[in-house]
Design an enzyme around this catalytic site. Structure first.
Site, PDB file in Angstrom:
ATOM      1  N   LYS A 131      36.535  61.371  78.946  1.00  0.00           N
ATOM      2  CA  LYS A 131      35.394  60.759  78.406  1.00  0.00           C
ATOM      3  C   LYS A 131      35.120  61.618  77.101  1.00  0.00           C
ATOM      4  O   LYS A 131      34.353  61.248  75.994  1.00  0.00           O
ATOM      5  CB  LYS A 131      34.338  60.928  79.032  1.00  0.00           C
ATOM      6  CG  LYS A 131      34.099  62.306  79.864  1.00  0.00           C
ATOM      7  CD  LYS A 131      33.358  63.315  78.928  1.00  0.00           C
ATOM      8  CE  LYS A 131      32.973  64.559  79.442  1.00  0.00           C
ATOM      9  NZ  LYS A 131      32.622  65.802  78.409  1.00  0.00           N
TER      10      LYS A 131
ATOM     11  N   ARG B 226      29.127  68.521  72.166  1.00  0.00           N
ATOM     12  CA  ARG B 226      29.895  68.795  71.181  1.00  0.00           C
ATOM     13  C   ARG B 226      30.785  67.661  70.762  1.00  0.00           C
ATOM     14  O   ARG B 226      31.139  67.507  69.403  1.00  0.00           O
ATOM     15  CB  ARG B 226      30.537  70.029  71.529  1.00  0.00           C
ATOM     16  CG  ARG B 226      30.021  71.348  71.501  1.00  0.00           C
ATOM     17  CD  ARG B 226      30.844  72.514  72.141  1.00  0.00           C
ATOM     18  NE  ARG B 226      31.248  72.096  73.522  1.00  0.00           N
ATOM     19  CZ  ARG B 226      31.936  73.279  74.409  1.00  0.00           C
ATOM     20  NH1 ARG B 226      31.900  74.177  73.839  1.00  0.00           N
ATOM     21  NH2 ARG B 226      32.012  72.934  75.473  1.00  0.00           N
ATOM     22  N   ASN B 227      31.242  66.828  71.776  1.00  0.00           N
ATOM     23  CA  ASN B 227      32.075  65.924  71.215  1.00  0.00           C
ATOM     24  C   ASN B 227      31.504  64.698  70.553  1.00  0.00           C
ATOM     25  O   ASN B 227      31.906  64.095  69.402  1.00  0.00           O
ATOM     26  CB  ASN B 227      32.787  65.100  72.464  1.00  0.00           C
ATOM     27  CG  ASN B 227      33.872  66.244  73.296  1.00  0.00           C
ATOM     28  OD1 ASN B 227      34.991  66.274  72.564  1.00  0.00           O
ATOM     29  ND2 ASN B 227      33.326  66.661  74.336  1.00  0.00           N
TER      30      ASN B 227
ATOM     31  N   GLY C  63      29.494  78.604  82.082  1.00  0.00           N
ATOM     32  CA  GLY C  63      29.869  79.890  82.981  1.00  0.00           C
ATOM     33  C   GLY C  63      28.609  80.452  83.390  1.00  0.00           C
ATOM     34  O   GLY C  63      28.233  80.537  84.474  1.00  0.00           O
TER      35      GLY C  63
ATOM     36  N   LYS D 112      37.053  70.683  81.146  1.00  0.00           N
ATOM     37  CA  LYS D 112      37.389  69.288  81.059  1.00  0.00           C
ATOM     38  C   LYS D 112      38.501  68.806  79.992  1.00  0.00           C
ATOM     39  O   LYS D 112      38.126  68.998  78.901  1.00  0.00           O
ATOM     40  CB  LYS D 112      36.018  68.486  80.769  1.00  0.00           C
ATOM     41  CG  LYS D 112      35.180  68.646  82.167  1.00  0.00           C
ATOM     42  CD  LYS D 112      33.884  68.013  81.759  1.00  0.00           C
ATOM     43  CE  LYS D 112      32.909  68.310  82.777  1.00  0.00           C
ATOM     44  NZ  LYS D 112      31.401  67.430  82.595  1.00  0.00           N
TER      45      LYS D 112
ATOM     46  N   ALA E 137      24.479  72.487  80.411  1.00  0.00           N
ATOM     47  CA  ALA E 137      24.164  73.689  80.848  1.00  0.00           C
ATOM     48  C   ALA E 137      22.976  74.100  80.790  1.00  0.00           C
ATOM     49  O   ALA E 137      22.283  74.669  81.682  1.00  0.00           O
ATOM     50  CB  ALA E 137      25.144  74.857  80.190  1.00  0.00           C
TER      51      ALA E 137
ATOM     52  N   GLY F 152      34.415  83.567  82.538  1.00  0.00           N
ATOM     53  CA  GLY F 152      33.928  83.076  81.437  1.00  0.00           C
ATOM     54  C   GLY F 152      32.405  83.291  81.081  1.00  0.00           C
ATOM     55  O   GLY F 152      31.640  83.103  81.995  1.00  0.00           O
ATOM     56  N   GLY F 153      32.046  83.701  79.997  1.00  0.00           N
ATOM     57  CA  GLY F 153      30.483  83.964  79.652  1.00  0.00           C
ATOM     58  C   GLY F 153      30.070  82.936  78.731  1.00  0.00           C
ATOM     59  O   GLY F 153      28.999  83.309  77.999  1.00  0.00           O
ATOM     60  N   GLY F 154      30.597  81.746  78.967  1.00  0.00           N
ATOM     61  CA  GLY F 154      29.917  80.809  77.954  1.00  0.00           C
ATOM     62  C   GLY F 154      28.782  80.176  78.456  1.00  0.00           C
ATOM     63  O   GLY F 154      28.140  80.655  79.571  1.00  0.00           O
TER      64      GLY F 154
END
Length: 336
Positions: free
Chosen positions: A198, A262-263, A21, A114, A147, A16-18
């Site tokens: 969470k 983001r949540n 990651g 998660k 991150a 993964g390149g997010g």
């Protein structure tokens, strides 16, 4: 600087390149390991290899020269000592099923995803093993860890869980450095549940912020949410102490009070009148699918969990945020 724990230089593969990651790749690279990031986009791989920049995420940061990228998963996986799985939760089982023949069965997969797998209502670890159709060493990393702050070198602490402690200990030694402190546990259920559950609670925290409510409300929400997390974790076979730690209270505080979540952002946008489909068109919000699974688990375990249920109802349009506020505050009074 690298952490003083002695460990042999190894090859660490990040799927993964997010953003996360990239952060995990950086942690391993800081310790001198050879890191290969598997990405699908050739232009992104070229940017990492030629310019030491991730062209899609965390673009302001220079990557260390011992981080390379590949779009060829089979080549990337060769001679790996550890796989860091940094792909979205809901895509994970099918991706593993597709690629299991080129994933060595003796190498530990450490998942940072998660969430709970919606299609089968499973813990992600159970869904991963079902997709692989074989035994595979698994570990799960969770905790309060944006991150961008890892990339900046801000002191960060997380926890990694595995059934056999030596797998978690290996991850601990590969990734720990002066700015990343990793604790270990064998409570794989508690760490997975804390990290996943969470997320819908963080959407609720975003709604509180979006409605302009103050720190009294947010603090009460976090405290009572932790109580519900604790109840569900114990009922599912986890350890209550895990929820009191980094993957429970720690991660919930991060997403409730941190503006990079983001949540939490999803909850704020819902309050302002955006539709859920509009929000999900532009970003992954793991709390949305996870909310339904959390309520399913609560029903199966015979638990009330009003905050989880109310968050689920708002996410799915059954209650407005104002109605949810009234429903929670007008519940029968009771003992803490």
């Amino acid at each position: 600087p690298p952490h003083p724990l002695p460990i042999q230089k190894s090859k660490i593969v990040v799927w993964g390149g997010g953003a996360f990651g990239t952060a995990m790749a950086t942690c391993a690279a800081r310790n001198g390991h050879d890191v290969v990031m598997y990405v699908r986009d050739q232009a992104q791989a070229d940017s990492i290899n030629n310019f030491h920049k991730n062209s899609k995420y965390l673009t302001d940061f220079d990557l260390l020269p011992n981080i390379t990228a590949s779009t060829d998963l089979k080549t990337a996986n060769e001679n790996a000592s550890l796989f860091m799985h940094c792909l979205p939760c809901q895509l994970t089982p099918k991706w593993l099923e597709t690629n299991r023949d080129i994933i060595p069965e003796n190498v530990c997969i450490c998942s940072t995803a998660k969430g709970l797998y919606v299609e089968t209502r499973q813990l992600l670890g159970d869904a991963m093993l079902a997709a692989l159709k074989r035994p595979q060493p698994l570990a799960f990393l969770s905790g309060p860890s944006f991150a961008a702050e890892i990339m900046k070198g801000d002191p960060t602490a997380v926890v990694v869980a595995s059934e056999k402690l030596y797998h978690a200990s290996a991850v601990q030694k590969y990734l720990s450095c002066e700015c990343m402190r990793i604790y270990v546990t064998q409570d794989v259920v508690g760490v997975q549940l804390g990290g996943a559950l969470k997320n819908p609670l963080a959407i609720g925290a975003g709604m509180i912020e979006g409605m302009g409510l103050g720190i009294n409300t947010m603090s009460a929400f976090v405290a009572r949410s932790c109580n519900e997390l604790n109840q569900l974790c114990i009922a599912m076979g986890g350890d209550a102490r895990t929820i009191s730690g980094l993957s429970g209270v720690g991660d919930l505080m991060l997403t409730a009070f941190g503006n990079l979540s983001r949540n939490r952002t999803c909850g704020m946008r819902l309050v302002k009148g955006e539709s859920l489909s509009e929000i999900l068109a532009s970003t992954t919000v793991e709390g949305v699918p996870t909310a339904g699974v959390a309520v399913y688990y609560a029903d199966r375990c015979g638990l009330d969990l009003p905050i989880f249920r109310t968050a689920f109802d708002v996410i799915n349009g059954r209650l407005t945020p104002k109605e949810a506020r009234a429903a929670l505050m007008n519940r029968p009074l009771g003992k803490e």
